[in-house]
Design an enzyme around this catalytic site. Structure first.
Site, PDB file in Angstrom:
ATOM      1  CB  CYS A 169      39.057  74.431 -19.237  1.00 55.46           C
ATOM      2  SG  CYS A 169      38.814  72.778 -18.142  1.00 55.46           S
ATOM      3  CB  CYS A 229      35.781  72.315 -17.117  1.00 47.43           C
ATOM      4  SG  CYS A 229      36.507  72.378 -18.675  1.00 47.43           S
ATOM      5  CE  LYS A 271      30.616  71.745 -16.079  1.00 41.38           C
ATOM      6  NZ  LYS A 271      30.583  71.029 -17.218  1.00 41.38           N
ATOM      7  CE1 TYR A 302      29.478  70.997 -21.708  1.00 42.78           C
ATOM      8  CE2 TYR A 302      29.311  71.252 -23.958  1.00 42.78           C
ATOM      9  CZ  TYR A 302      30.126  71.570 -22.844  1.00 42.78           C
ATOM     10  OH  TYR A 302      31.194  71.912 -23.076  1.00 42.78           O
ATOM     11  CD  GLU A 323      27.407  70.355 -18.047  1.00 49.27           C
ATOM     12  OE1 GLU A 323      27.896  69.419 -18.291  1.00 49.27           O
ATOM     13  OE2 GLU A 323      28.062  71.622 -18.287  1.00 49.27           O
ATOM     14  CG  HIS A 343      27.163  43.233  -3.999  1.00 51.41           C
ATOM     15  ND1 HIS A 343      25.951  43.949  -4.755  1.00 51.41           N
ATOM     16  CD2 HIS A 343      26.553  42.932  -2.814  1.00 51.41           C
ATOM     17  CE1 HIS A 343      25.138  43.772  -4.133  1.00 51.41           C
ATOM     18  NE2 HIS A 343      25.242  43.273  -2.901  1.00 51.41           N
ATOM     19  CD  GLU A 353      26.740  45.117  -7.757  1.00 57.60           C
ATOM     20  OE1 GLU A 353      27.033  44.013  -7.758  1.00 57.60           O
ATOM     21  OE2 GLU A 353      26.310  45.721  -6.722  1.00 57.60           O
TER      22      GLU A 353
HETATM   23  P1  FAD Z   1      40.519  77.846 -24.374  1.00 60.25           P
HETATM   24  O1  FAD Z   1      40.580  77.281 -23.221  1.00 60.25           O
HETATM   25  O2  FAD Z   1      39.180  78.742 -24.940  1.00 60.25           O
HETATM   26  O3  FAD Z   1      41.857  78.981 -24.717  1.00 60.25           O
HETATM   27  C1  FAD Z   1      42.113  79.723 -25.632  1.00 60.25           C
HETATM   28  C2  FAD Z   1      42.685  80.963 -25.225  1.00 60.25           C
HETATM   29  O4  FAD Z   1      43.401  81.836 -26.255  1.00 60.25           O
HETATM   30  C3  FAD Z   1      41.689  82.022 -24.349  1.00 60.25           C
HETATM   31  O5  FAD Z   1      42.495  82.033 -22.926  1.00 60.25           O
HETATM   32  C4  FAD Z   1      41.859  83.341 -24.946  1.00 60.25           C
HETATM   33  O6  FAD Z   1      42.020  84.225 -24.096  1.00 60.25           O
HETATM   34  C5  FAD Z   1      43.097  83.041 -25.679  1.00 60.25           C
HETATM   35  N1  FAD Z   1      43.335  83.806 -26.844  1.00 60.25           N
HETATM   36  C6  FAD Z   1      42.526  83.836 -28.052  1.00 60.25           C
HETATM   37  N2  FAD Z   1      42.860  84.626 -29.144  1.00 60.25           N
HETATM   38  C7  FAD Z   1      44.156  85.200 -28.684  1.00 60.25           C
HETATM   39  C8  FAD Z   1      44.906  86.114 -29.478  1.00 60.25           C
HETATM   40  N3  FAD Z   1      44.717  86.301 -30.538  1.00 60.25           N
HETATM   41  N4  FAD Z   1      46.051  86.454 -28.520  1.00 60.25           N
HETATM   42  C9  FAD Z   1      46.370  85.701 -27.239  1.00 60.25           C
HETATM   43  N5  FAD Z   1      45.526  85.133 -26.666  1.00 60.25           N
HETATM   44  C10 FAD Z   1      44.367  84.681 -27.311  1.00 60.25           C
HETATM   45  N6  FAD Z   1      35.210  70.639 -21.404  1.00 60.25           N
HETATM   46  C11 FAD Z   1      35.318  69.432 -20.737  1.00 60.25           C
HETATM   47  O7  FAD Z   1      36.132  68.588 -21.095  1.00 60.25           O
HETATM   48  N7  FAD Z   1      34.421  69.186 -19.489  1.00 60.25           N
HETATM   49  C12 FAD Z   1      33.457  70.221 -19.120  1.00 60.25           C
HETATM   50  O8  FAD Z   1      33.019  69.960 -17.972  1.00 60.25           O
HETATM   51  C13 FAD Z   1      33.464  71.389 -19.710  1.00 60.25           C
HETATM   52  N8  FAD Z   1      32.545  72.434 -19.291  1.00 60.25           N
HETATM   53  C14 FAD Z   1      32.333  73.559 -19.832  1.00 60.25           C
HETATM   54  C15 FAD Z   1      31.350  74.509 -19.348  1.00 60.25           C
HETATM   55  C16 FAD Z   1      31.366  75.735 -20.213  1.00 60.25           C
HETATM   56  C17 FAD Z   1      30.558  76.551 -19.457  1.00 60.25           C
HETATM   57  C18 FAD Z   1      32.206  75.980 -21.173  1.00 60.25           C
HETATM   58  C19 FAD Z   1      32.128  77.506 -21.959  1.00 60.25           C
HETATM   59  C20 FAD Z   1      33.195  74.893 -21.808  1.00 60.25           C
HETATM   60  C21 FAD Z   1      33.225  73.751 -21.250  1.00 60.25           C
HETATM   61  N9  FAD Z   1      34.089  72.708 -21.591  1.00 60.25           N
HETATM   62  C22 FAD Z   1      34.348  71.535 -21.110  1.00 60.25           C
HETATM   63  C23 FAD Z   1      34.670  72.849 -22.939  1.00 60.25           C
HETATM   64  C24 FAD Z   1      36.324  73.357 -22.919  1.00 60.25           C
HETATM   65  O9  FAD Z   1      36.432  74.668 -21.613  1.00 60.25           O
HETATM   66  C25 FAD Z   1      37.034  73.861 -23.965  1.00 60.25           C
HETATM   67  O10 FAD Z   1      36.796  72.681 -25.030  1.00 60.25           O
HETATM   68  C26 FAD Z   1      38.546  73.837 -23.565  1.00 60.25           C
HETATM   69  O11 FAD Z   1      38.801  75.141 -22.732  1.00 60.25           O
HETATM   70  C27 FAD Z   1      39.353  74.176 -25.021  1.00 60.25           C
HETATM   71  O12 FAD Z   1      40.471  74.615 -24.806  1.00 60.25           O
HETATM   72  P2  FAD Z   1      41.280  75.467 -26.054  1.00 60.25           P
HETATM   73  O13 FAD Z   1      42.697  75.353 -25.362  1.00 60.25           O
HETATM   74  O14 FAD Z   1      41.043  74.947 -27.291  1.00 60.25           O
HETATM   75  O15 FAD Z   1      40.758  76.908 -25.844  1.00 60.25           O
END
Ligand code: FAD
Length: 451
Positions: free
Chosen positions: A42, A47, A50, A177, A181, A440, A445
């Site tokens: 994110c 997010c 973007k 999406y 976007e 308004h 609204e």
């Molecule tokens: P992540 O944020 O992906 O975090 C996972 C982390 O785990 C990463 O930092 C990775 O490096 C780490 N990792 C993985 N494996 C290991 C390991 N074995 N050891 C140590 N570290 C590890 N969501 C919205 O709500 N609104 C939006 O507008 C939106 N826009 C988006 C736009 C794009 C282009 C993308 C790709 C996604 C968007 N999302 C949006 C989705 C949102 O980013 C994800 O749903 C959210 O980041 C999920 O969080 P998470 O904690 O599950 O995983």
């Protein structure tokens, strides 16, 4: 066995950070392993960067409309490197904010990739740590379909934030999406955009009427959407790439672009951590969990994109906090996945909460569903030359008068629907909406008194 941590969180994205902080707040000794930059998808490649790009793209419209409002403006020019460096700086600032928040919560950050040695032991970089409970919050990654020859030449959404130059022409593969976007962003910034989609219109899964509205509006703005088509090959060419596309009728067309973006979905990060060693079950590519986010191994849990329920930041954060409250705060709650508000930051923007008309009809029967719709020109655009319509739609259950879904296409849709989502989540009826006084003149609204 005495462990180094009560909880080891693997993954420092939206979900992992929220879980670590909440568990530490309940008094747990928490470690958090993150292989990359804090904040995850994110903050670093989703997010946040973007949405900053969306804001940048919106200036082209605002500057054009300003003239109709009496402003005389000088020469306009957009500079891609300026935007990219400004976004990078903001992302770095946020990385630091997360570091501070975790430090203040007493969470120990282990800045390396984590792999299971056995059920309670994990290597993180050169160290091996032990934990009583482990939370997998490893997120997801973009997929490049392996049946398209030359797909390795396409970039993914991870790369688009670091292009050294703004592409003159961009071919986007995918109508979801993320693809839609980026189509709107680059169109707003002045890039020629071609979007290749499999379906008849963009954004499948969303309310059909809203999809049509956005699809047509994107085309009116100059995005060339090639519908009901498959990409069959990508190849390097003198001035970039060629993308060969075939339609349902088997007709082949070649599009050339400086850059091609594969926005063809995402898959959970389940590989490389040694899940098979400890017996964590993976189903259809995602970690399988129960209602309390427990995996097939009782002391290992998973939340966020890696469980692939609803891949959005606020959902990952809520799942994380519910997990931490259950396991460390003796308080159990369950998330209602039907009432999740969401937005698509296309131009025009779309936002929605609750059921689509189709889902409501399927759940309650067509005869029990009434929809209310308003399509109108917002006052702001009455002085613009462009045809700009907004659309507001309520899906109501006739027998209970309950608003099951609220949907909007138009400026600030996400900001407006966030407020409406409170009412829908609380179970408001159509009569409750209509009893509310309007503000308004606003676009919001229109949600009141729909007839
Ligand atoms: P992540 O944020 O992906 O975090 C996972 C982390 O785990 C990463 O930092 C990775 O490096 C780490 N990792 C993985 N494996 C290991 C390991 N074995 N050891 C140590 N570290 C590890 N969501 C919205 O709500 N609104 C939006 O507008 C939106 N826009 C988006 C736009 C794009 C282009 C993308 C790709 C996604 C968007 N999302 C949006 C989705 C949102 O980013 C994800 O749903 C959210 O980041 C999920 O969080 P998470 O904690 O599950 O995983």
């Amino acid at each position: 066995m005495a462990c180094d941590f009560d909880l080891l969180v693997i993954g420092g994205g939206s979900g992992g950070i929220a879980a670590a902080r909440r568990a530490a707040g309940h008094g747990a000794r928490v470690g958090l392993a993150e292989a990359g930059r804090l904040g995850g998808t994110c903050t670093n490649r989703g997010c946040v960067p973007k949405k900053l790009m969306v804001y940048a793209a919106q200036f082209s419209d605002q500057l054009a409309i300003a003239a109709n409002y009496g402003w005389r403006l000088g020469e306009r020019q957009f500079n891609w490197p300026t935007l990219i460096s400004a976004i990078d700086l903001e992302v770095q600032r946020l990385n630091g904010v997360y570091q501070d928040l975790l430090d203040k919560s007493g969470v120990e950050i282990l800045p390396h990739y984590a792999r299971f040695v056995d059920g309670h032991r994990v290597t993180v970089g050169d160290a091996t740590v032990t934990a009583a409970k482990i939370l997998l919050a490893t997120g997801g990654k973009p997929i490049r379909p392996d049946n398209i020859p030359g797909i390795e030449h396409a970039i993914t959404s991870d790369d688009i934030f670091h292009l050294p130059q703004q592409p003159q022409r961009l071919v986007i593969i995918g109508g979801g999406y993320i693809g839609s976007e980026f189509a709107s962003i680059f169109n707003g910034l002045g890039t020629e955009v071609i979007q290749i989609i499999q379906d008849d219109k963009v954004l499948s899964g969303f309310d059909d009427e809203l999809r049509s509205e956005i699809h047509q509006a994107m085309q009116r703005r100059g995005i060339k959407i090639v519908a009901q088509s498959e990409t069959i090959a990508i190849a390097p060419a003198e001035s970039g790439l060629t993308v060969t596309v075939t339609t349902q009728q088997g007709q082949e067309t070649i599009f050339s672009g400086v850059v091609s973006l594969a926005a063809t979905g995402r898959s959970p990060n389940v590989e490389g951590m040694g899940l098979e060693k400890v017996g964590v079950a993976v189903e259809e590519g995602a970690i399988a969990v129960d209602a309390q986010y427990r995996t097939s191994v009782p002391h290992i849990f998973a939340i966020g994109d890696v469980i692939n329920r609803v891949s959005l930041t606020p959902v990952a954060i809520r799942e994380a906090r519910l997990f931490a409250d259950t396991e460390f705060g003796q308080k159990t709650n369950i998330l209602d996945y039907d009432a999740i508000p969401t937005a698509v930051f296309t131009t025009p923007e779309m936002s929605t909460v609750g059921l689509t008309e189709a889902k409501a009809a399927k759940t309650f029967g067509k005869d029990d569903i009434q929809t209310y719709c308003s399509r109108f020109q917002p006052l702001y655009h009455s002085l613009s030359d462009r045809e700009t319509q907004s659309l507001i739609k309520l899906v109501v259950q006739k027998t209970t008068d309950r608003v099951l879904g609220a949907h909007m296409v138009g400026d600030h849709a996400a900001e407006i629907v966030q407020g409406v989502a409170i009412a829908v989540t609380m179970g408001a009826t159509k009569a409750d909406f209509d009893a509310t006084l309007a503000i308004h003149p606003t676009t919001a609204e229109e949600f009141i008194g729909l007839g």
